[in-house]
Every structure is written in C-alpha cells, then in structure tokens.
Design an enzyme around this catalytic site. Structure first.
Site, PDB file in Angstrom:
ATOM      1  N   HIS A   1      44.234  37.096  38.590  1.00  0.00           N
ATOM      2  CA  HIS A   1      45.312  37.555  39.473  1.00  0.00           C
ATOM      3  C   HIS A   1      46.242  36.396  39.791  1.00  0.00           C
ATOM      4  CE1 HIS A   1      42.336  35.907  42.396  1.00  0.00           C
ATOM      5  NE2 HIS A   1      43.413  35.493  43.026  1.00  0.00           N
TER       6      HIS A   1
ATOM      7  N   HIS B   1      41.802  42.375  44.475  1.00  0.00           N
ATOM      8  CA  HIS B   1      43.245  42.239  44.230  1.00  0.00           C
ATOM      9  C   HIS B   1      43.524  41.905  42.775  1.00  0.00           C
ATOM     10  CE1 HIS B   1      42.024  38.157  44.753  1.00  0.00           C
ATOM     11  NE2 HIS B   1      43.113  37.640  45.217  1.00  0.00           N
TER      12      HIS B   1
ATOM     13  N   HIS C   1      49.710  30.619  43.385  1.00  0.00           N
ATOM     14  CA  HIS C   1      48.644  30.217  42.457  1.00  0.00           C
ATOM     15  C   HIS C   1      48.373  31.264  41.396  1.00  0.00           C
ATOM     16  CE1 HIS C   1      45.863  32.625  45.108  1.00  0.00           C
ATOM     17  NE2 HIS C   1      45.214  32.830  43.982  1.00  0.00           N
TER      18      HIS C   1
ATOM     19  N   HIS D   1      36.654  33.064  50.659  1.00  0.00           N
ATOM     20  CA  HIS D   1      37.767  33.706  51.348  1.00  0.00           C
ATOM     21  C   HIS D   1      37.256  34.817  52.253  1.00  0.00           C
ATOM     22  CE1 HIS D   1      41.218  31.865  49.542  1.00  0.00           C
ATOM     23  NE2 HIS D   1      40.875  32.196  48.334  1.00  0.00           N
TER      24      HIS D   1
ATOM     25  N   TYR E   1      40.369  25.718  45.096  1.00  0.00           N
ATOM     26  CA  TYR E   1      41.783  25.578  44.742  1.00  0.00           C
ATOM     27  C   TYR E   1      42.085  24.158  44.341  1.00  0.00           C
ATOM     28  CZ  TYR E   1      42.931  30.169  46.557  1.00  0.00           C
ATOM     29  OH  TYR E   1      43.004  31.508  46.746  1.00  0.00           O
TER      30      TYR E   1
ATOM     31  N   GLU F   1      43.337  28.502  40.877  1.00  0.00           N
ATOM     32  CA  GLU F   1      42.086  28.853  41.544  1.00  0.00           C
ATOM     33  C   GLU F   1      41.073  29.236  40.486  1.00  0.00           C
ATOM     34  OE1 GLU F   1      41.936  32.707  43.536  1.00  0.00           O
ATOM     35  OE2 GLU F   1      40.457  31.991  44.966  1.00  0.00           O
TER      36      GLU F   1
END
Lengths: 105, 311
Positions: free
Chosen positions: B156, B203, B218, B250, B259, B269
């Site tokens: 993503h 996501h 990112h 997260h 990261y 990431e």
C-alpha cells in the site's frame, strides 16, 4: 581531521568527522537544534544557511533547494560534509498540520 | 465479497536523486528483484519475489524526490471501460494511455486525484511469475530468491495532500473501496488521515492531510511475519539506513511496522499483520486526543516527524 560546526542562535557546537554529513554528526553528538527528517535530501526540514565555511554537497531535492537557494548558500544539513569549520543558521522546520491543538493555538 | 473491480496497488513510480544509490537500497539491501532497466529514461523496474506481475516498483532518477504516480491494477479491460465515465462524472479529467507506453503494460487511464497525486488504472501487465511455476508449485523458491528484507510484495501507499475527503470519496464512490479507519481532529472533526481498502486488508491506500498537494508519505512492503520485521530492523541497522520509527505496532491497522528512508529521503515501510477487513466491518475512528496509541501502540508516543515529514 575534524571540523567544528557552530550555530550561533542555538548556542550549539559539535564536531564533524570526515565523510559524515553535518546532520549525522549532530545526531551522533547527541545534540539537538537542526530538525531531523528523511536524512536523504528529500524532505527539506534540515535546511540551513551556511554563514561561514566551505562544504561539499551531494544531490538535494530541487523542491527544497533550488538554484536561488544554492546561490544564497542554503543547503540541507543531511547532504553537506564540511571542508572547514562551519557557521550555520537554521532555516527549515517541520510543519505540523496534524497535532492536538493546545489552548494557545 | 468477491474481489473484482480495482484489485490492488499494482505499480508505484518513485523519483530518486541518484539511481545507483537507489539500486543499492531497493535491490541490494531490501532485496527487491531488478527485472529491467532503461538507461535513456534513467529508470529501473523491480518486483518483490511473490508477485506474478512483471514489476511493481519503478525508480526514476530526477532532481526532486517524491512520487511520480501510483497505478492500481483492475480486474479486466471491461473494468477500465466501465470506470472511465464514472471517473469523469466524478469531475476528473481522464486521459487514455495506449498499451505499451508503459512497458509490459496494457492500456491505462490516468487522472489527477483531488489531493494532487497522479493516478493510473491498468488491467493488463505481463506476468513473469514468482519462480515457483503454477503446476505443483511447492512453497519455497530456490535459495537466494528471497533475500534482503524478505519482502513478499508491494502492499500500500500513504499520500499527503489537501482535499483528502474528496480523494477518499472518489475511492469509495467510484472505485468501491471501504473506509476502514479515520483519524480526525477531536474538536473540529476534520479528517486528518483516511485509510481505504478494496480487499480484506486494513488498507490498500491511505491519505494524510498536508497543505501542499501531491506529497509522498510512504510506500509499504509486506513481510511474512513480525519476526521478519525484526530481522529487517537488524538489516536496517547493519547498513545504517536512516530510521524514522523503529519496530512498533500501529494502532491504526494493527500492523507490525518499521519506517525508514531511501537514500533520497522517500519513506519506506516494511510490515506484517493487521486485522481482516470485510465490507461490513465498521469504520474505526481515532482522534487527536489519542495520537500516540493511534500511531504507535507499543509505546503510545506520537512521532512529530511521522505524519509531517514527506517528499
């Protein structure tokens, strides 16, 4: 051979070792003053103006350092290595559109 | 949900300041596979081992860092035909890019998101496989195929810009994404970050508010396990790659994450995990009173640099 980096307004001094960027040397010295961002010349938050001294610069994103900035000796601290003692002034900052708003905001 | 329509983030093109440095980072260190290069255009094309498509990451040397474009793969050519008038009806100008203009790729639709990012859709790309074949494939590729940070695939991206509610509305209304999570200002309720999925992942794309259009926060790559996140962290330390946020989890998406930055300052990431999303999963909302737990749930400390430093 090490050079000294001086930021008058922050009363900040640290030593810089050969082959290391000014920002890496500040981080390595445990001191704070110049904002630390991507450390690759891309985000612009460590922008400084070189008041005095010589340096070598590696490529920096034109989005943050254009030709006018270079003419004004503005560079990214993560991308310069000193060739002499340096006197710097902080120009960049981290914009903070996302944070909890305080009473003073 | 049967996954049709828009499938996934299929290709991302990132601007780098020095192609040799970028190759060292993405290929030598991270372990992506370089499948093609173009000296004239100063580009290299890479894939992760477990992707079947020819490539998913394009690195282009330029004098600015940041994002060139994101390209999502859709199910078939009819999907492109169906989506074009819907994107126009949403109010965006759509241009058609012929097959072959982008190498190994079928025709594309291109438009600019309300947040200022160049986005494309494509249905076809040459597939070269993951080295295992498709008949009795086994599970383990030959030694050396999985190396570096042991990245399985492109997963993503997070994009920064204004008008993120409008970009999210495009994804929801036109591309059938769901809003999985949202970060809002606790008082104004303004959207600060929006997380959208077209799959069962938490996501597939996300947007974070930034006054300046078209910023790149990112690109993220999927690892097999949280153990592999720690292994990647050791490699990142060994090679002195600048870290933004060390291993953590997260709150948003629940991913195990680290990261770091490429040599041009573009944030990368690697992550694993996260919950399973279905179309009937309710949207989860976080607000600025809980920015620590929303961002990083193992120490609950928000990072100033994390949502505000980008290329």
């Amino acid at each position: 051979m090490q050079y000294w980096v001086h930021l008058d307004e922050l009363e900040l001094d640290f030593a810089c070792h050969p082959g290391q960027s000014v920002l890496d040397c500040m981080i390595g010295s445990g001191k704070k003053g110049i904002q630390v961002g991507c450390r690759g010349g891309g985000c612009g938050v460590c922008k400084v103006e070189v008041i005095e001294g010589d340096y070598i610069a590696r490529p920096m994103s034109k989005a943050h350092i254009d030709n006018d900035a270079i003419a004004d000796r503005q560079v990214l601290a993560c991308c310069i290595t000193p060739k002499s003692d340096l006197s710097l002034k902080v120009v960049g900052k981290i914009n903070k559109p996302i944070q909890r708003k305080g009473k003073q905001a | 949900m049967a996954l049709r329509g828009v499938l996934r983030l299929g290709e991302i093109s990132i601007r780098v300041l020095d192609l040799a440095d970028a190759r060292k980072h993405y290929v030598d260190r991270m372990g992506l596979i370089e499948v093609m290069s173009d000296d004239a255009e100063q580009k290299i094309y890479c894939k992760a081992w477990d992707e079947h498509d020819h490539h998913s990451i394009v690195l282009r040397e330029a004098d600015e860092a940041g994002l060139d474009y994101v390209a999502f793969k859709v199910y078939d050519d009819q999907t492109l035909t169906d989506l074009e008038p819907k994107i126009q009806a949403f109010g965006l100008e759509v241009s058609r890019v012929d097959a072959g203009v982008y190498p190994k790729s079928g025709r594309r639709l291109e438009f600019i998101l309300p947040s200022g990012h160049r986005m494309q859709l494509f249905a076809e790309k040459e597939q070269i496989g993951n080295t295992l074949g498709t008949r009795n494939p086994g599970v383990m590729p030959d030694e050396g195929v999985i190396r570096g940070f042991r990245i399985n695939r492109l997963d993503h991206c997070l994009l920064g810009g204004p008008n993120i509610d409008e970009s999210a509305r495009l994804f929801r209304e036109v591309f059938d994404f769901d809003l999985s999570e949202r970060i809002e200002d606790e008082e104004s309720r303004d959207s600060l970050a929006l997380f959208l999925t077209c799959s069962t992942k938490p996501h597939d794309v996300a947007f974070v508010f930034q006054p300046e259009a078209g910023r790149f926060h990112h690109v993220s790559f999927l690892l097999e396990s949280a153990t592999d996140v720690i292994y990647a962290a050791d490699m990142i330390g060994k090679y002195r790659i600048p870290v933004d946020v060390g291993p953590n989890r997260h709150g948003v998406t629940r991913g195990n994450t680290i990261y770091f930055f490429d040599p041009s300052g573009n944030r990368n990431e690697v992550f694993s995990g996260g919950y399973v999303h279905y179309p009937d999963t309710p949207t989860l909302t976080w607000d600025t009173s809980q920015m620590g737990p929303a961002q990083f749930s193992q120490d609950n400390i928000p990072r100033e640099s994390f949502l505000n430093v980008m290329t």
